[in-house]
Design a protein around this motif. Structure first.
Motif, PDB file in Angstrom:
ATOM      1  N   HIS A 115       0.817  -1.220   0.000  1.00 20.17           N
ATOM      2  CA  HIS A 115       0.000   0.000   0.000  1.00 20.17           C
ATOM      3  C   HIS A 115       0.851   1.271   0.000  1.00 20.17           C
ATOM      4  O   HIS A 115       0.333   2.354   0.265  1.00 20.17           O
ATOM      5  CB  HIS A 115      -0.913  -0.001   1.229  1.00 20.17           C
ATOM      6  CG  HIS A 115      -1.757  -1.226   1.356  1.00 20.17           C
ATOM      7  ND1 HIS A 115      -2.700  -1.582   0.409  1.00 20.17           N
ATOM      8  CD2 HIS A 115      -1.795  -2.199   2.309  1.00 20.17           C
ATOM      9  CE1 HIS A 115      -3.297  -2.713   0.781  1.00 20.17           C
ATOM     10  NE2 HIS A 115      -2.763  -3.108   1.929  1.00 20.17           N
ATOM     11  N   GLU A 116       2.111   1.121  -0.331  1.00 20.41           N
ATOM     12  CA  GLU A 116       3.025   2.259  -0.302  1.00 20.41           C
ATOM     13  C   GLU A 116       2.526   3.423  -1.164  1.00 20.41           C
ATOM     14  O   GLU A 116       2.476   4.573  -0.730  1.00 20.41           O
ATOM     15  CB  GLU A 116       4.419   1.816  -0.765  1.00 20.41           C
ATOM     16  CG  GLU A 116       5.412   2.963  -0.917  1.00 20.41           C
ATOM     17  CD  GLU A 116       6.740   2.498  -1.485  1.00 20.41           C
ATOM     18  OE1 GLU A 116       7.600   3.358  -1.741  1.00 20.41           O
ATOM     19  OE2 GLU A 116       6.916   1.266  -1.668  1.00 20.41           O
ATOM     20  N   GLU A 117       2.165   3.144  -2.397  1.00 16.45           N
ATOM     21  CA  GLU A 117       1.772   4.203  -3.326  1.00 16.45           C
ATOM     22  C   GLU A 117       0.538   4.954  -2.835  1.00 16.45           C
ATOM     23  O   GLU A 117       0.494   6.192  -2.866  1.00 16.45           O
ATOM     24  CB  GLU A 117       1.510   3.612  -4.711  1.00 16.45           C
ATOM     25  CG  GLU A 117       1.175   4.665  -5.759  1.00 16.45           C
ATOM     26  CD  GLU A 117       1.007   4.064  -7.146  1.00 16.45           C
ATOM     27  OE1 GLU A 117       0.672   4.814  -8.076  1.00 16.45           O
ATOM     28  OE2 GLU A 117       1.218   2.839  -7.296  1.00 16.45           O
ATOM     29  N   SER A 118      -0.463   4.222  -2.357  1.00 21.72           N
ATOM     30  CA  SER A 118      -1.699   4.862  -1.903  1.00 21.72           C
ATOM     31  C   SER A 118      -1.448   5.762  -0.697  1.00 21.72           C
ATOM     32  O   SER A 118      -1.958   6.894  -0.633  1.00 21.72           O
ATOM     33  CB  SER A 118      -2.747   3.803  -1.553  1.00 21.72           C
ATOM     34  OG  SER A 118      -3.075   3.020  -2.680  1.00 21.72           O
ATOM     35  N   ILE A 119      -0.666   5.272   0.264  1.00 25.19           N
ATOM     36  CA  ILE A 119      -0.399   6.055   1.474  1.00 25.19           C
ATOM     37  C   ILE A 119       0.431   7.288   1.154  1.00 25.19           C
ATOM     38  O   ILE A 119       0.132   8.395   1.613  1.00 25.19           O
ATOM     39  CB  ILE A 119       0.308   5.177   2.525  1.00 25.19           C
ATOM     40  CG1 ILE A 119      -0.624   4.059   2.982  1.00 25.19           C
ATOM     41  CG2 ILE A 119       0.761   6.027   3.718  1.00 25.19           C
ATOM     42  CD1 ILE A 119       0.041   3.037   3.886  1.00 25.19           C
ATOM     43  N   MET A 120       1.450   7.127   0.333  1.00 23.36           N
ATOM     44  CA  MET A 120       2.304   8.266   0.010  1.00 23.36           C
ATOM     45  C   MET A 120       1.566   9.296  -0.830  1.00 23.36           C
ATOM     46  O   MET A 120       1.842  10.509  -0.726  1.00 23.36           O
ATOM     47  CB  MET A 120       3.569   7.792  -0.710  1.00 23.36           C
ATOM     48  CG  MET A 120       4.474   6.906   0.127  1.00 23.36           C
ATOM     49  SD  MET A 120       4.918   7.615   1.742  1.00 23.36           S
ATOM     50  CE  MET A 120       5.826   9.069   1.218  1.00 23.36           C
ATOM     51  N   ASN A 121       0.623   8.869  -1.642  1.00 22.42           N
ATOM     52  CA  ASN A 121      -0.176   9.825  -2.408  1.00 22.42           C
ATOM     53  C   ASN A 121      -1.046  10.678  -1.489  1.00 22.42           C
ATOM     54  O   ASN A 121      -1.213  11.889  -1.702  1.00 22.42           O
ATOM     55  CB  ASN A 121      -1.061   9.094  -3.424  1.00 22.42           C
ATOM     56  CG  ASN A 121      -0.292   8.617  -4.629  1.00 22.42           C
ATOM     57  OD1 ASN A 121       0.812   9.113  -4.911  1.00 22.42           O
ATOM     58  ND2 ASN A 121      -0.842   7.660  -5.358  1.00 22.42           N
ATOM     59  N   ILE A 123      -0.356  11.427   1.628  1.00 21.53           N
ATOM     60  CA  ILE A 123       0.552  12.346   2.317  1.00 21.53           C
ATOM     61  C   ILE A 123       0.960  13.480   1.394  1.00 21.53           C
ATOM     62  O   ILE A 123       1.014  14.652   1.799  1.00 21.53           O
ATOM     63  CB  ILE A 123       1.776  11.583   2.840  1.00 21.53           C
ATOM     64  CG1 ILE A 123       1.351  10.588   3.930  1.00 21.53           C
ATOM     65  CG2 ILE A 123       2.828  12.548   3.379  1.00 21.53           C
ATOM     66  CD1 ILE A 123       2.468   9.698   4.438  1.00 21.53           C
ATOM     67  N   GLN A 124       1.223  13.161   0.146  1.00 23.39           N
ATOM     68  CA  GLN A 124       1.614  14.200  -0.814  1.00 23.39           C
ATOM     69  C   GLN A 124       0.500  15.230  -0.998  1.00 23.39           C
ATOM     70  O   GLN A 124       0.751  16.437  -1.054  1.00 23.39           O
ATOM     71  CB  GLN A 124       1.973  13.583  -2.162  1.00 23.39           C
ATOM     72  CG  GLN A 124       2.407  14.611  -3.202  1.00 23.39           C
ATOM     73  CD  GLN A 124       2.783  13.982  -4.530  1.00 23.39           C
ATOM     74  OE1 GLN A 124       3.032  12.773  -4.592  1.00 23.39           O
ATOM     75  NE2 GLN A 124       2.818  14.777  -5.584  1.00 23.39           N
ATOM     76  N   LYS A 125      -0.739  14.777  -1.073  1.00 24.30           N
ATOM     77  CA  LYS A 125      -1.864  15.705  -1.221  1.00 24.30           C
ATOM     78  C   LYS A 125      -1.973  16.626  -0.012  1.00 24.30           C
ATOM     79  O   LYS A 125      -2.306  17.814  -0.155  1.00 24.30           O
ATOM     80  CB  LYS A 125      -3.163  14.919  -1.407  1.00 24.30           C
ATOM     81  CG  LYS A 125      -3.261  14.201  -2.748  1.00 24.30           C
ATOM     82  CD  LYS A 125      -4.554  13.396  -2.850  1.00 24.30           C
ATOM     83  CE  LYS A 125      -4.631  12.649  -4.186  1.00 24.30           C
ATOM     84  NZ  LYS A 125      -5.858  11.821  -4.286  1.00 24.30           N
ATOM     85  N   GLU A 126      -1.700  16.079   1.181  1.00 25.81           N
ATOM     86  CA  GLU A 126      -1.755  16.918   2.389  1.00 25.81           C
ATOM     87  C   GLU A 126      -0.606  17.911   2.398  1.00 25.81           C
ATOM     88  O   GLU A 126      -0.774  19.062   2.825  1.00 25.81           O
ATOM     89  CB  GLU A 126      -1.707  16.025   3.635  1.00 25.81           C
ATOM     90  CG  GLU A 126      -2.215  16.685   4.892  1.00 25.81           C
ATOM     91  CD  GLU A 126      -3.674  17.096   4.794  1.00 25.81           C
ATOM     92  OE1 GLU A 126      -3.989  18.230   5.215  1.00 25.81           O
ATOM     93  OE2 GLU A 126      -4.489  16.295   4.290  1.00 25.81           O
ATOM     94  N   VAL A 127       0.561  17.489   1.936  1.00 25.76           N
ATOM     95  CA  VAL A 127       1.714  18.392   1.870  1.00 25.76           C
ATOM     96  C   VAL A 127       1.447  19.532   0.903  1.00 25.76           C
ATOM     97  O   VAL A 127       1.807  20.691   1.161  1.00 25.76           O
ATOM     98  CB  VAL A 127       2.979  17.610   1.453  1.00 25.76           C
ATOM     99  CG1 VAL A 127       4.122  18.562   1.112  1.00 25.76           C
ATOM    100  CG2 VAL A 127       3.404  16.654   2.558  1.00 25.76           C
ATOM    101  N   GLU A 128       0.795  19.237  -0.202  1.00 20.30           N
ATOM    102  CA  GLU A 128       0.527  20.258  -1.213  1.00 20.30           C
ATOM    103  C   GLU A 128      -0.442  21.333  -0.724  1.00 20.30           C
ATOM    104  O   GLU A 128      -0.506  22.421  -1.304  1.00 20.30           O
ATOM    105  CB  GLU A 128      -0.024  19.600  -2.476  1.00 20.30           C
ATOM    106  CG  GLU A 128       1.018  18.760  -3.220  1.00 20.30           C
ATOM    107  CD  GLU A 128       0.428  17.948  -4.360  1.00 20.30           C
ATOM    108  OE1 GLU A 128      -0.824  17.899  -4.458  1.00 20.30           O
ATOM    109  OE2 GLU A 128       1.210  17.375  -5.137  1.00 20.30           O
ATOM    110  N   LYS A 129      -1.179  21.058   0.330  1.00 21.79           N
ATOM    111  CA  LYS A 129      -2.089  22.061   0.898  1.00 21.79           C
ATOM    112  C   LYS A 129      -1.352  23.075   1.764  1.00 21.79           C
ATOM    113  O   LYS A 129      -1.922  24.102   2.127  1.00 21.79           O
ATOM    114  CB  LYS A 129      -3.173  21.379   1.742  1.00 21.79           C
ATOM    115  CG  LYS A 129      -4.079  20.437   0.965  1.00 21.79           C
ATOM    116  CD  LYS A 129      -5.067  19.751   1.907  1.00 21.79           C
ATOM    117  CE  LYS A 129      -5.913  18.728   1.185  1.00 21.79           C
ATOM    118  NZ  LYS A 129      -6.843  18.027   2.123  1.00 21.79           N
TER     119      LYS A 129
END
Length: 416
Positions: A115-121, A123-129
């Protein structure tokens, strides 16, 4: 600057909820013991760090929730939404239908890569905010499988993907007995991996916090909610805004960065702990009176004697007259009871905070080999209380834990 919180496993998600709830309550407390304008600036600074805001005005926690079973995440999302004060993002959680069975290897080697890709995606969306990212605050336990195994895997991935961003892991040290049969193995594996990928490890011991709830908070039937609320109260006192310099009313912009600057003098010294004073239930505050001098005197002895809480301090313990004694001068059968901090940060929150005389009370009389000494202050109280928070960095010789605070307060973050 903003902090993205990653809540992992049952323990991480339950503590994470209490942390955000405490942060919101504090920033919106009308009895902050400061002017209305200063309170508004304090609230805005807190919101920038931990919350974003959607169109209807409800703050959204800057957090990603991860668990391999849906029950706890659903409960956490529901509790936040029902509060009506703040909530989690609609697409900020990831869960599956099968847990890790208290198996560290299954969390790290199976759930992690799968589930690495789903979890990191997420996190990335939260970082972009975030307009400006300070770093990541990762909440997890060490006894089970998802929080420890998957938590170690996610932290490692954050180090790979965000190598320039700071990462602090808040880890729960399991009870000495009675939790999980393999908790010792899970804990060792977790620490060995986190020590390579995390910038700081903030350790809480379940046994010590449970003792605080029983003896200082006077709770008869102690639940995990009680323990989590104590932990949330401690964490908030560290991360909430403080003045950037003495006499200034500008708040620090980079909380994680400045914590690391003061408490991590070397990459090998990264285990932290907190001591707070006073530690009592809110109902007892009306019958108690405190002075900064008295609080600092007791906190100093807690630090010297390596005491977990104010009750039962050993006033006979004294540090060596000139640094740490050589091995030849110490009996091998006698444990060194004095504290071995190598850096500390003292945070004072509350009324007349600038009247606290820190130099003679906390520094001059303390014959410890402390390399860094820093003081942060703010006149805004913490959650209707007046806290002093001291944060220190210790050598790896011992573990440390955190306590609960009341009225004027003091907590110490320590390196082990």
């Amino acid at each position: 600057m903003s902090i993205v919180t990653v809540q992992l496993g049952q323990c991480g998600n339950q503590i994470g909820f209490e942390v955000f709830d405490a942060l919101y309550s504090d920033s919106h407390c009308p009895q902050g013991l400061c002017s209305k304008r200063e309170n508004e600036v304090y609230q805005a600074s807190c919101k920038e760090r931990f919350f974003s805001e959607e169109e209807n005005g409800v703050p959204i926690a800057r957090a990603v929730l991860v668990d391999m079973e849906p029950k706890v995440i659903n409960q956490t999302l529901s509790k936040a939404a029902q509060s009506g004060r703040w909530k989690y993002g609609q697409h900020s959680c990831f869960c599956q239908k099968q847990g890790s069975g208290n198996n560290w290897a299954y969390g790290y080697s199976v759930h992690g890569p799968r589930h690495e890709e789903s979890i990191m995606n997420l996190i990335q969306k939260e970082v972009e905010k975030c307009d400006c990212l300070s770093g990541f605050f990762i909440i997890m336990s060490m006894a089970g499988g998802t929080g420890s195994g998957l938590g170690a895997f996610v932290t490692q991935n954050l180090q790979d993907h965000y190598s320039n961003s700071l990462k602090m892991n808040q880890i729960i040290w399991p009870y000495g007995t009675g939790e999980v049969i393999v908790q010792n193995y899970n804990s060792i594996l977790t620490l060995s991996h986190l020590y390579r990928s995390s910038d700081a490890l903030l350790v809480h011991e379940n046994d010590a916090v449970h003792k605080i709830c029983a003896k200082l908070m006077n709770i008869k039937q102690i639940s995990f909610t009680d323990i989590n609320q104590v932990l949330a109260h401690q964490l908030g006192s560290v991360f909430q805004p403080t003045y950037s310099m003495e006499g200034s009313y500008h708040y620090r912009r980079n909380p994680l960065g400045e914590l690391m600057e003061n408490l991590v003098p070397h990459p090998e010294f990264k285990m932290l702990g907190i001591r707070n004073i006073p530690q009592m239930s809110e109902n007892s505050l009306a019958y108690s009176t405190f002075t900064w001098a008295g609080l600092l005197k007791h906190l100093r002895q807690m630090l010297i004697s390596n005491s977990k809480m104010e009750e039962g301090i050993d006033w006979q313990v004294r540090p060596p007259l000139s640094g740490l004694p050589t091995l030849g001068k110490v009996s091998l059968n006698r444990e060194l009871h004095f504290n071995t901090s190598i850096a500390n940060l003292v945070i004072l929150r509350g009324k007349d905070v600038h009247s606290a005389d820190l130099e003679p009370t906390f520094i001059s009389t303390q014959n410890l080999e402390l390399k860094k000494r820093t003081f942060w202050t703010v006149s805004h109280c913490w959650n209707k209380l007046l806290p002093v928070t001291a944060i220190s960095d210790r050598q790896q010789r011992r573990k440390s834990t955190l306590g609960h605070f009341g009225a004027k307060q003091f907590s110490i973050l320590l390196f082990l």
